[in-house]
Design a protein around this motif. Structure first.
Motif, short mmCIF file in Angstrom:
data_model
loop_
_atom_site.label_atom_id
_atom_site.label_comp_id
_atom_site.label_asym_id
_atom_site.label_seq_id
_atom_site.Cartn_x
_atom_site.Cartn_y
_atom_site.Cartn_z
N MET A 146 8.92 10.55 -0.49
CA MET A 146 9.49 9.22 -0.79
C MET A 146 8.36 8.21 -0.75
N PRO A 147 8.56 7.04 -1.35
CA PRO A 147 7.54 6.00 -1.23
C PRO A 147 7.49 5.44 0.19
N VAL A 148 6.28 5.33 0.73
CA VAL A 148 6.13 4.79 2.08
C VAL A 148 4.98 3.78 2.06
N ASP A 149 5.24 2.61 2.59
CA ASP A 149 4.21 1.57 2.67
C ASP A 149 3.39 1.80 3.94
N ILE A 150 2.09 2.04 3.77
CA ILE A 150 1.22 2.29 4.93
C ILE A 150 0.63 0.96 5.40
N PRO A 151 0.91 0.59 6.65
CA PRO A 151 0.39 -0.68 7.14
C PRO A 151 -1.13 -0.65 7.32
N ASP A 152 -1.73 -1.85 7.41
CA ASP A 152 -3.17 -1.94 7.67
C ASP A 152 -3.44 -1.65 9.14
N GLN A 153 -4.57 -0.99 9.37
CA GLN A 153 -4.96 -0.66 10.75
C GLN A 153 -5.06 -1.94 11.61
N ALA A 154 -5.63 -2.98 11.03
CA ALA A 154 -5.82 -4.22 11.81
C ALA A 154 -4.47 -4.78 12.27
N ASP A 155 -3.45 -4.66 11.40
CA ASP A 155 -2.12 -5.16 11.77
C ASP A 155 -1.50 -4.31 12.88
N ASN A 163 0.86 -1.18 0.00
CA ASN A 163 0.00 0.00 0.00
C ASN A 163 0.90 1.24 0.00
N ILE A 164 1.68 1.33 -1.07
CA ILE A 164 2.73 2.36 -1.11
C ILE A 164 2.19 3.70 -1.60
N SER A 179 -1.59 4.51 15.27
CA SER A 179 -1.35 4.12 16.67
C SER A 179 -2.55 4.47 17.55
N ARG A 180 -3.57 5.03 16.96
CA ARG A 180 -4.80 5.41 17.67
C ARG A 180 -4.49 6.28 18.88
N VAL A 181 -3.72 7.34 18.66
CA VAL A 181 -3.44 8.25 19.77
C VAL A 181 -4.75 8.89 20.22
N GLN A 182 -4.87 9.14 21.51
CA GLN A 182 -6.13 9.66 22.04
C GLN A 182 -6.06 11.16 22.34
N PHE A 224 4.97 -6.86 9.80
CA PHE A 224 5.03 -5.91 8.67
C PHE A 224 6.14 -6.22 7.67
N GLY A 225 7.02 -7.15 8.03
CA GLY A 225 8.06 -7.53 7.07
C GLY A 225 9.19 -6.53 6.92
N ARG A 226 9.38 -5.68 7.93
CA ARG A 226 10.54 -4.78 7.90
C ARG A 226 11.27 -4.95 9.24
#
Ligand code: SF4
Ligand code: SF4
Lengths: 97, 406
Positions: free
Chosen positions: B180-189, B8-9, B25-28, B260-262
């Motif tokens: 730059m290209p950045v891969d956005i992780p899934d919220q569920a992950d 999801n780059i 990170s669901r900061v409050q 996340f594979g990084r």
């Protein structure tokens, strides 16, 4: 023995009378309550208690009339300031007279 | 490790990456005051809150001191809190930085590294965060925008496990304003990776507590009749938490890799150190430039490796020693200066090597202050000069060399 048993990782305590230690010798004025003026006493009801609410040392009890734990009272005079009927006066400590 | 997921780059700058990471990170609670070059990050976060994409309280404050005071209060009552700043803003937070660490609150702060005046300058160096070295925060530096996103998420996990706030530092403009290209992780992950924050402090009217009142030097018996830490014992515990946080940092990196594979199970980045006789040390985006310099020098047959510092606090002494054991010469580039002494990372490297069998020569260069461009060619030139200095006195080894035109 060390303090390892204490499981707090920052300073933590429960509010309590005398948390900061007794006042000792340095108070210059002490609060004195005039029962004939205090609303709680006059009505003989647990009422008003602004002195209890505002005392920063929590040394005032909600009695009729309120009583003061002079061991921990620091003599700040806040109770005398907030009393709506001027029932509390700040009297010089006897040792200073 | 193969991660079965469509990438999801997106193309984005560092500030956007940090804002997205805070959202994931669901900061409050977010409390921040805009300052160049951090401003687009706070704007993005307030947009997220406004649009409902981030269910958080955005507290608009009148200063950075207040921003961190709000985060401190929010964190102590159990909210995940995030703030961001740069340069003078970070300096203005100084008192509250101590307070957040002393109260052991797992706040995450993005520091977009910028030079400090006088004279005024809005461009990049790392003097701002280095000047806050001793406030008790974990400090992690990023080399690119993907690392910014990933590190902010990891920072919450680390902070909430060791109860130490984490400063995620990234270079102003070089990263904050460069896409730059950045891969956005899934919220569920991210939810899987980052469990909800469990505070060690509570606000409960039925069970009132005092936190961080006047605390005497010596331990004392509290009203509950138990022996409580004195001021010094609490300071010891903060040091102990940072000393021991290495395992948590590595674990957070390893678990991140699984989902996340990084791979972030490292205190610093390495490049060709296996056979290196000369090691270049640099922190943040400068470490990327150092790799290009190493390429140039390798072409000339000089065996150069790179140690790119990632975690500056806690400083990974033992890990550094392991990597530098074969080095004959260590060339440290600092984007900061401890006036009257040398660059801060150079001092750390020297201190790590003291008392070991490693007897490498160390040369320190101050580069890139106030946004002065640092070219890979200049790093390569400086390294050649450091090599020459082993035979003839071309530089004073006691003080750092400056790459500037004086
Ligand atoms: S003088 Fe101050 S400390 Fe003493 S009872 Fe009055 S308010 Fe409380
Ligand atoms: S504030 Fe004055 S009137 Fe009210 S309870 Fe106290 S002493 Fe009595």
């Amino acid at each position: 023995m060390g303090t390892r048993e204490c499981n707090h990782i920052c300073d933590e305590s429960s509010p309590g009378i005398g948390e900061a230690g007794s006042t000792g010798e340095w108070r210059t004025n002490m609060p004195v309550i005039d029962e004939t003026k205090c609303t709680a006493s006059k009505l003989n009801k647990p009422t008003c208690f602004l002195c209890w609410l505002y005392c920063p040392e929590a040394v005032m009890t909600k009695g009729i009339p309120p009583s003061i734990n002079l061991l921990y009272c620091k003599g700040c005079g806040i109770c005398a300031q907030v009393c709506p009927v001027q029932a509390i006066t700040m009297a010089p400590e006897k040792k200073n007279l | 490790m193969a991660i079965q997921r469509k990438s999801n780059i997106h193309i984005m700058d560092g500030n956007q990456a940090a804002a997205i990471a805070a959202r994931l990170s669901r900061v409050q609670v977010v409390a921040a005051y805009p300052i160049t070059p951090q401003t687009p990050l706070t704007e993005q976060l307030s947009l997220f809150v406004e649009s409902g994409e981030l269910k958080a309280e955005y507290v608009a404050v009148e200063s950075e001191h207040s921003a961190l005071a709000v985060c401190t209060s929010a964190s102590i009552v159990g909210a995940r809190a995030f703030t961001a700043t740069s340069a003078h803003g970070l300096a203005y937070m100084h008192e509250m930085l101590h307070w957040a660490a002393g109260a052991r609150l797992p706040i995450v702060l993005a520091c977009v590294n910028r030079a400090i005046g006088a004279p005024w300058n809005v461009l990049n160096d790392q003097q701002d965060s280095i000047a806050q070295r001793d406030t008790g925060w974990i400090q992690i530096y990023c080399r690119n925008n993907q690392e910014i996103l990933d590190t902010v998420i990891q920072a919450f996990r680390i902070a909430e496990q060791v109860y130490v706030p984490v400063m995620v530092c990234y270079d102003g403009y070089i990263l904050s304003h460069t896409e730059m290209p950045v891969d956005i992780p899934d919220q569920a992950d991210v939810d899987k990776y980052l469990p909800p924050y469990k505070p060690h402090t509570t606000l409960d009217p039925a069970n009132p507590k005092n936190y961080n009142l006047v605390t005497l030097a010596d331990p004392r018996v509290g009203v509950e009749g138990k022996l409580c830490h004195g001021y010094m014992e609490l300071r010891y515990l903060l040091q102990e938490a940072l000393q021991n946080s290495r395992e948590t940092i590595l674990d957070a990196g390893q678990e991140f890799n699984k989902i996340f594979g990084r791979d972030y199970a490292r205190m610093f980045w390495e490049d060709r150190n296996e056979d290196a006789e000369i090691t270049i040390v640099a922190m943040g985006s400068l470490a990327m430039e150092a790799i290009v310099a190493a390429d140039m020098l390798r072409e000339e047959g000089i065996k150069v490796g790179v140690l790119g510092l990632r975690v500056f606090r806690p400083f990974p002494k033992a890990d550094v020693v392991r990597v530098l054991r074969k080095s004959k010469l260590i060339v440290v580039f600092d984007k900061n200066i401890s006036y009257g002494s040398e660059g801060a990372t150079c001092s750390e490297i020297k201190s790590a090597l003291y008392g070991t069998y490693i007897n490498a020569s160390i040369r320190n260069f101050i580069v890139g202050l106030g946004g002065r461009d640092v070219k890979a060619r200049e790093l390569a030139d400086a390294t050649r000069k450091a090599i020459a200095s082993l035979k003839e006195t071309v530089i004073n080894p006691d003080y750092p060399e400056w790459i500037c035109q004086i």
